[in-house]
Write an enzyme that holds these catalytic residues in place. Structure first.
Site, PDB file in Angstrom:
ATOM      1  N   ASP A  20      -6.029   0.635  -1.368  1.00  0.00           N
ATOM      2  CA  ASP A  20      -7.265  -0.016  -0.911  1.00  0.00           C
ATOM      3  C   ASP A  20      -8.324   1.015  -0.509  1.00  0.00           C
ATOM      4  O   ASP A  20      -7.991   2.089  -0.028  1.00  0.00           O
ATOM      5  CB  ASP A  20      -6.931  -0.938   0.273  1.00  0.00           C
ATOM      6  N   HIS A  37     -13.266   2.464  -8.390  1.00  0.00           N
ATOM      7  CA  HIS A  37     -12.066   2.029  -9.136  1.00  0.00           C
ATOM      8  C   HIS A  37     -11.665   3.092 -10.160  1.00  0.00           C
ATOM      9  O   HIS A  37     -10.485   3.372 -10.343  1.00  0.00           O
ATOM     10  CB  HIS A  37     -12.328   0.700  -9.842  1.00  0.00           C
ATOM     11  N   LEU A 131      11.620   7.385 -13.440  1.00  0.00           N
ATOM     12  CA  LEU A 131      10.934   6.566 -12.434  1.00  0.00           C
ATOM     13  C   LEU A 131      10.686   5.137 -12.926  1.00  0.00           C
ATOM     14  O   LEU A 131      10.185   4.931 -14.033  1.00  0.00           O
ATOM     15  CB  LEU A 131       9.581   7.223 -12.079  1.00  0.00           C
TER      16      LEU A 131
HETATM   17  C1  IPE Z   1      -5.464  -5.725  -1.738  1.00  0.00           C
HETATM   18  O1  IPE Z   1      -6.711  -5.231  -1.415  1.00  0.00           O
HETATM   19  C2  IPE Z   1      -5.288  -5.784  -3.224  1.00  0.00           C
HETATM   20  C3  IPE Z   1      -5.219  -4.499  -3.915  1.00  0.00           C
HETATM   21  C4  IPE Z   1      -5.229  -3.305  -3.365  1.00  0.00           C
HETATM   22  C5  IPE Z   1      -5.088  -4.584  -5.342  1.00  0.00           C
HETATM   23  P1  IPE Z   1      -7.936  -6.189  -1.059  1.00  0.00           P
HETATM   24  O2  IPE Z   1      -9.090  -5.306  -0.757  1.00  0.00           O
HETATM   25  O3  IPE Z   1      -8.121  -7.194  -2.110  1.00  0.00           O
HETATM   26  O4  IPE Z   1      -7.414  -6.907   0.267  1.00  0.00           O
HETATM   27  P2  IPE Z   1      -8.198  -7.756   1.364  1.00  0.00           P
HETATM   28  O5  IPE Z   1      -8.909  -8.848   0.649  1.00  0.00           O
HETATM   29  O6  IPE Z   1      -9.144  -6.834   2.055  1.00  0.00           O
HETATM   30  O7  IPE Z   1      -7.136  -8.245   2.296  1.00  0.00           O
HETATM   31  C1  IPE Z   2      -8.820  -1.765  -3.845  1.00  0.00           C
HETATM   32  O1  IPE Z   2     -10.038  -1.280  -3.394  1.00  0.00           O
HETATM   33  C2  IPE Z   2      -8.815  -1.984  -5.335  1.00  0.00           C
HETATM   34  C3  IPE Z   2      -8.701  -3.389  -5.766  1.00  0.00           C
HETATM   35  C4  IPE Z   2      -8.573  -4.408  -4.979  1.00  0.00           C
HETATM   36  C5  IPE Z   2      -8.737  -3.631  -7.186  1.00  0.00           C
HETATM   37  P1  IPE Z   2     -11.195  -2.266  -2.955  1.00  0.00           P
HETATM   38  O2  IPE Z   2     -12.032  -2.586  -4.136  1.00  0.00           O
HETATM   39  O3  IPE Z   2     -10.637  -3.433  -2.234  1.00  0.00           O
HETATM   40  O4  IPE Z   2     -12.014  -1.351  -1.956  1.00  0.00           O
HETATM   41  P2  IPE Z   2     -12.693  -1.824  -0.601  1.00  0.00           P
HETATM   42  O5  IPE Z   2     -11.631  -2.390   0.272  1.00  0.00           O
HETATM   43  O6  IPE Z   2     -13.744  -2.825  -0.946  1.00  0.00           O
HETATM   44  O7  IPE Z   2     -13.257  -0.559  -0.037  1.00  0.00           O
HETATM   45 MG    MG Z   3     -10.203  -3.771  -0.278  1.00  0.00          MG
END
Ligand code: IPE
Ligand code: IPE
Ligand code: MG
Length: 243
Positions: A20, A37, A131
């Site tokens: 995240d 991303h 792995l």
């Molecule tokens: C969780 O992250 C999903 C992934 C890392 C793929 P999110 O950014 O979607 O989670 P929330 O919505 O903040 O809980």
């Molecule tokens: C996690 O990073 C990646 C996915 C959920 C695909 P985020 O896109 O949720 O990044 P933040 O949380 O908005 O910074």
């Molecule tokens: Mg996020």
């Protein structure tokens, strides 16, 4: 502690990562969220290499949750395209490194190009013995449990009641070791519907580092922290240290 100095039970058999913080990483640099991303994919590759080097048996990466469809359409489309490009670019190297790749989640709803790449990648690496790399895509922990029960209902013809062992065997993680360490980067302290059943006794590790900054050393740091934990599984500390 160096990688070599760790004994067998200090290295988790199964690590899962909620990757995240990509969006915030990009926003801090006045870039579009999608830039984050893209940078995140490079870190995923680094985590895979590090896990393989440390002889972690299984690594599960949360790439797209069942709730992530709620994001703006352009971001979802970008992510789908990024998955195809990254998968097609990396699959031969993964195969060469003996990695067995599997997808966890309801991948049937993805576009046909992505489904094809997934199928080919899984088939190509199915017999590999290194792995076990699992990419959770359109994955939700509640979906996993409901799906497990539904599959079991079909097999059992409703003649029996389900127990924990049986339910586990129908989950998407059925061939994997128990989850030992669950890492979440990006500062939030929640599970976000990831491996909710499997995390029942996992050690949890939360860090503020945004995913595109989480390098090999950050992963080693998390594993070192895991090595200091005393896993009691309901027993007393004395019982466990007497062993
Ligand atoms: C969780 O992250 C999903 C992934 C890392 C793929 P999110 O950014 O979607 O989670 P929330 O919505 O903040 O809980
Ligand atoms: C996690 O990073 C990646 C996915 C959920 C695909 P985020 O896109 O949720 O990044 P933040 O949380 O908005 O910074
Ligand atoms: Mg996020």
């Amino acid at each position: 502690m160096s990688i070599q100095a760790m004994s067998d039970n200090q290295v988790p058999k199964h690590i899962a990562i909620i990757m995240d913080g990509n969006g915030r990483w990009a926003q801090q640099r006045n870039k579009k969220r999608t830039t984050g991303h893209k940078a995140g994919v490079e870190r995923a590759r680094e985590a895979i290499e590090t896990a393989a080097k440390m002889q972690v048996e299984s690594l599960t990466l949360f790439a797209f949750s069942s709730e992530n469809w709620n994001r703006p359409k352009e971001e979802v489309s970008y992510l789908m395209e990024l998955f195809i490009v990254a998968l097609n670019r990396e699959i031969n190297a993964l195969n060469k490194n003996n990695v067995r790749l599997k997808f966890l989640g309801n991948t049937k709803v993805f576009n046909s190009k992505l489904q094809q790449s997934i199928e080919q990648a899984e088939q190509l690496t199915a017999a590999n013995t290194g792995l076990k790399l699992n990419i959770a895509a359109n994955y939700g922990g509640r979906w996993d449990i409901v799906n497990s029960v539904n599959q079991w209902l079909i097999d059992s013809e409703r003649m029996d009641t389900i127990d924990e062992t049986t339910l586990s065997q129908y989950l998407s993680t059925n061939c994997l070791p128990d989850l030992d360490l669950l890492i979440r980067t990006g500062g939030e302290k929640r599970i976000s519907n990831f491996l909710i059943w499997q995390a029942a006794y996992a050690e949890l590790y939360f860090c503020d580092t945004l995913w595109p900054d989480f390098d090999a050393n950050s992963l080693i740091e998390a594993i070192n922290d895991y090595a200091t934990r005393q896993r009691r599984f309901g027993k007393t500390g004395e019982q466990v240290s007497d062993k």
